[in-house]
Motif scaffolding. Structure first.
Motif, mmCIF file in Angstrom:
data_model
loop_
_atom_site.group_PDB
_atom_site.id
_atom_site.type_symbol
_atom_site.label_atom_id
_atom_site.label_comp_id
_atom_site.label_asym_id
_atom_site.label_seq_id
_atom_site.Cartn_x
_atom_site.Cartn_y
_atom_site.Cartn_z
ATOM 1 N N LEU A 1 0.815 -1.209 0.000
ATOM 2 C CA LEU A 1 0.000 0.000 0.000
ATOM 3 C C LEU A 1 0.855 1.269 0.000
ATOM 4 C CD1 LEU A 1 -2.924 -0.894 2.420
ATOM 5 C CD2 LEU A 1 -3.037 -0.526 -0.041
ATOM 6 N N SER A 2 1.981 1.234 0.670
ATOM 7 C CA SER A 2 2.827 2.425 0.734
ATOM 8 C C SER A 2 3.317 2.867 -0.645
ATOM 9 C CB SER A 2 4.004 2.197 1.682
ATOM 10 O OG SER A 2 4.782 3.352 1.773
ATOM 11 N N PRO A 3 3.880 1.984 -1.476
ATOM 12 C CA PRO A 3 4.273 2.434 -2.821
ATOM 13 C C PRO A 3 3.101 2.911 -3.680
ATOM 14 C CG PRO A 3 5.347 0.371 -2.307
ATOM 15 C CD PRO A 3 4.364 0.632 -1.221
ATOM 16 N N ILE A 4 1.920 2.329 -3.465
ATOM 17 C CA ILE A 4 0.747 2.776 -4.210
ATOM 18 C C ILE A 4 0.414 4.221 -3.838
ATOM 19 C CG2 ILE A 4 -1.756 2.458 -4.444
ATOM 20 C CD1 ILE A 4 -1.195 -0.589 -4.243
ATOM 21 N N PHE A 5 0.433 4.520 -2.546
ATOM 22 C CA PHE A 5 0.135 5.881 -2.114
ATOM 23 C C PHE A 5 1.253 6.856 -2.489
ATOM 24 C CE2 PHE A 5 -3.012 3.874 0.779
ATOM 25 C CZ PHE A 5 -4.123 4.580 0.332
ATOM 26 N N VAL A 6 2.497 6.386 -2.523
ATOM 27 C CA VAL A 6 3.594 7.241 -2.983
ATOM 28 C C VAL A 6 3.377 7.607 -4.451
ATOM 29 C CG1 VAL A 6 6.052 7.245 -3.568
ATOM 30 C CG2 VAL A 6 5.329 6.502 -1.320
ATOM 31 N N THR A 7 2.968 6.641 -5.252
ATOM 32 C CA THR A 7 2.705 6.892 -6.670
ATOM 33 C C THR A 7 1.573 7.913 -6.835
ATOM 34 O OG1 THR A 7 3.420 4.653 -7.214
ATOM 35 C CG2 THR A 7 2.090 5.804 -8.860
ATOM 36 N N MET A 8 0.526 7.765 -6.029
ATOM 37 C CA MET A 8 -0.590 8.710 -6.121
ATOM 38 C C MET A 8 -0.177 10.100 -5.638
ATOM 39 S SD MET A 8 -3.671 5.966 -5.236
ATOM 40 C CE MET A 8 -4.329 6.873 -3.945
ATOM 41 N N GLU A 9 0.686 10.157 -4.618
ATOM 42 C CA GLU A 9 1.184 11.445 -4.140
ATOM 43 C C GLU A 9 2.004 12.150 -5.221
ATOM 44 O OE1 GLU A 9 4.080 13.192 -0.606
ATOM 45 O OE2 GLU A 9 4.144 11.063 -1.105
ATOM 46 N N ALA B 1 1.802 11.666 -8.444
ATOM 47 C CA ALA B 1 0.886 12.069 -9.521
ATOM 48 C C ALA B 1 0.200 13.384 -9.171
ATOM 49 C CB ALA B 1 -0.144 10.975 -9.772
ATOM 50 N N MET B 2 -0.237 13.512 -7.929
ATOM 51 C CA MET B 2 -0.877 14.764 -7.508
ATOM 52 C C MET B 2 0.096 15.937 -7.566
ATOM 53 S SD MET B 2 -4.055 14.745 -6.803
ATOM 54 C CE MET B 2 -4.563 13.528 -7.966
ATOM 55 N N GLU B 3 1.338 15.719 -7.156
ATOM 56 C CA GLU B 3 2.320 16.807 -7.192
ATOM 57 C C GLU B 3 2.585 17.292 -8.609
ATOM 58 O OE1 GLU B 3 5.745 15.392 -5.110
ATOM 59 O OE2 GLU B 3 4.744 15.486 -3.156
ATOM 60 N N CYS C 1 -3.954 19.638 -3.584
ATOM 61 C CA CYS C 1 -2.979 19.755 -2.489
ATOM 62 C C CYS C 1 -3.407 18.923 -1.285
ATOM 63 C CB CYS C 1 -2.817 21.216 -2.084
ATOM 64 S SG CYS C 1 -1.939 22.216 -3.280
ATOM 65 N N VAL C 2 -4.684 18.963 -0.968
ATOM 66 C CA VAL C 2 -5.183 18.158 0.161
ATOM 67 C C VAL C 2 -5.021 16.673 -0.144
ATOM 68 C CG1 VAL C 2 -7.278 17.541 1.446
ATOM 69 C CG2 VAL C 2 -6.734 19.933 1.028
ATOM 70 N N LEU C 3 -5.331 16.280 -1.368
ATOM 71 C CA LEU C 3 -5.156 14.873 -1.757
ATOM 72 C C LEU C 3 -3.687 14.459 -1.700
ATOM 73 C CD1 LEU C 3 -7.631 14.347 -4.728
ATOM 74 C CD2 LEU C 3 -7.670 13.217 -2.505
ATOM 75 N N SER C 4 -2.805 15.317 -2.181
ATOM 76 C CA SER C 4 -1.372 15.020 -2.140
ATOM 77 C C SER C 4 -0.899 14.856 -0.701
ATOM 78 C CB SER C 4 -0.594 16.119 -2.841
ATOM 79 O OG SER C 4 0.791 15.874 -2.765
ATOM 80 N N LEU C 5 -1.350 15.742 0.174
ATOM 81 C CA LEU C 5 -1.005 15.645 1.588
ATOM 82 C C LEU C 5 -1.532 14.351 2.186
ATOM 83 C CD1 LEU C 5 0.116 16.991 4.190
ATOM 84 C CD2 LEU C 5 -2.183 17.925 4.510
ATOM 85 N N LEU C 6 -2.774 14.027 1.890
ATOM 86 C CA LEU C 6 -3.383 12.797 2.404
ATOM 87 C C LEU C 6 -2.624 11.563 1.917
ATOM 88 C CD1 LEU C 6 -5.802 11.440 3.898
ATOM 89 C CD2 LEU C 6 -6.916 11.373 1.668
ATOM 90 N N PHE C 7 -2.297 11.530 0.618
ATOM 91 C CA PHE C 7 -1.562 10.395 0.072
ATOM 92 C C PHE C 7 -0.170 10.287 0.691
ATOM 93 C CE2 PHE C 7 -4.182 10.816 -4.056
ATOM 94 C CZ PHE C 7 -5.197 10.046 -3.510
ATOM 95 N N GLY C 8 0.489 11.433 0.926
ATOM 96 C CA GLY C 8 1.806 11.425 1.551
ATOM 97 C C GLY C 8 1.761 10.909 2.981
ATOM 98 N N VAL C 9 0.761 11.350 3.729
ATOM 99 C CA VAL C 9 0.607 10.875 5.114
ATOM 100 C C VAL C 9 0.318 9.380 5.136
ATOM 101 C CG1 VAL C 9 -0.908 11.039 7.140
ATOM 102 C CG2 VAL C 9 -0.054 13.111 6.054
ATOM 103 N N LEU C 10 -0.575 8.936 4.259
ATOM 104 C CA LEU C 10 -0.896 7.502 4.209
ATOM 105 C C LEU C 10 0.317 6.674 3.790
ATOM 106 C CD1 LEU C 10 -4.492 7.568 2.698
ATOM 107 C CD2 LEU C 10 -3.836 6.889 5.010
ATOM 108 N N ALA C 11 1.089 7.172 2.836
ATOM 109 C CA ALA C 11 2.294 6.452 2.409
ATOM 110 C C ALA C 11 3.285 6.346 3.562
ATOM 111 C CB ALA C 11 2.942 7.151 1.215
ATOM 112 N N GLY C 12 3.480 7.439 4.281
ATOM 113 C CA GLY C 12 4.383 7.410 5.427
ATOM 114 C C GLY C 12 3.882 6.490 6.532
ATOM 115 N N HIS C 13 2.574 6.540 6.782
ATOM 116 C CA HIS C 13 1.986 5.676 7.818
ATOM 117 C C HIS C 13 2.158 4.203 7.471
ATOM 118 C CE1 HIS C 13 -0.861 4.034 10.703
ATOM 119 N NE2 HIS C 13 -1.464 3.434 9.688
ATOM 120 N N PHE C 14 1.816 3.841 6.246
ATOM 121 C CA PHE C 14 1.912 2.435 5.861
ATOM 122 C C PHE C 14 3.366 1.969 5.788
ATOM 123 C CE2 PHE C 14 -2.450 3.005 3.944
ATOM 124 C CZ PHE C 14 -3.080 2.220 4.898
#
Length: 167
Positions: free
Chosen positions: A18-26, A28-30, A65-78
């Motif tokens: 899940l972490s690499p998936i959220f990193v990829t989404m982060e 993409a948002m950036e 920006c909110v989505l990017s932040l959310l994806f970054g936090v989730l990537a870090g958490h996972f």
């Protein structure tokens, strides 16, 4: 060696994916944020879209920006959760492996050495695993998404990127 270490992931396999998936989404948002900033400048400030275009793209930028932040936090958490679980399993595996040592092995390794292996070395492996799960994918994804966006703007810009990569 890596195969032996990978056995200790066990129940944290899904979280490790899940972490690499959220990193990829982060990432993409950036990259999309940069694309939207260009659209905002072109249509809102330089163009004749006026405040309506600025407001429209501003709201979209805020959401991205909110989505990017959310994806970054989730990537870090996972990534943190996966690495801590991996270290827990690794310590468990090493402890039970030490329990099966023969008396000659126990005499050869000092207690301090074994404790160091169970703490410091596992912590170093845990930190390396977290970095691999979270950041090893970030740079290649940033390169890929940047190339896609450069192609959207101009083929010449993409060719400049392709020429600069080997250098």
């Amino acid at each position: 060696m890596i195969r032996k270490l990978m056995r200790s992931i066990r129940e944290y396999r899904l979280v490790s994916l899940l972490s690499p998936i959220f990193v990829t989404m982060e990432v993409a948002m950036e990259v999309i944020i940069l694309f939207l900033m260009a659209k905002l400048i072109d249509e809102g400030i330089d163009g004749d879209g006026g405040m309506d275009a600025v407001t429209h793209y501003g709201v979209i930028l805020l959401c991205c920006c909110v989505l990017s932040l959310l994806f970054g936090v989730l990537a870090g958490h996972f990534a943190a959760y996966a690495s801590v679980g991996f270290a827990k399993n690794l310590r468990h595996d090493i402890f039970y492996r030490v329990q099966n040592f023969s008396f000659s092995n126990i005499d050869r390794f000092s207690v301090a050495s074994i404790v160091t292996r169970l703490t410091t070395d596992v912590t170093n492996v845990q930190n390396a695993y977290q970095m691999i799960v979270r950041t090893a994918l970030r740079s290649p994804m940033m390169l890929i998404f940047s190339m896609i966006m450069a192609f959207q703007f101009s083929v010449k810009l993409l060719l400049i990127f392709l020429a600069a990569i080997p250098i």
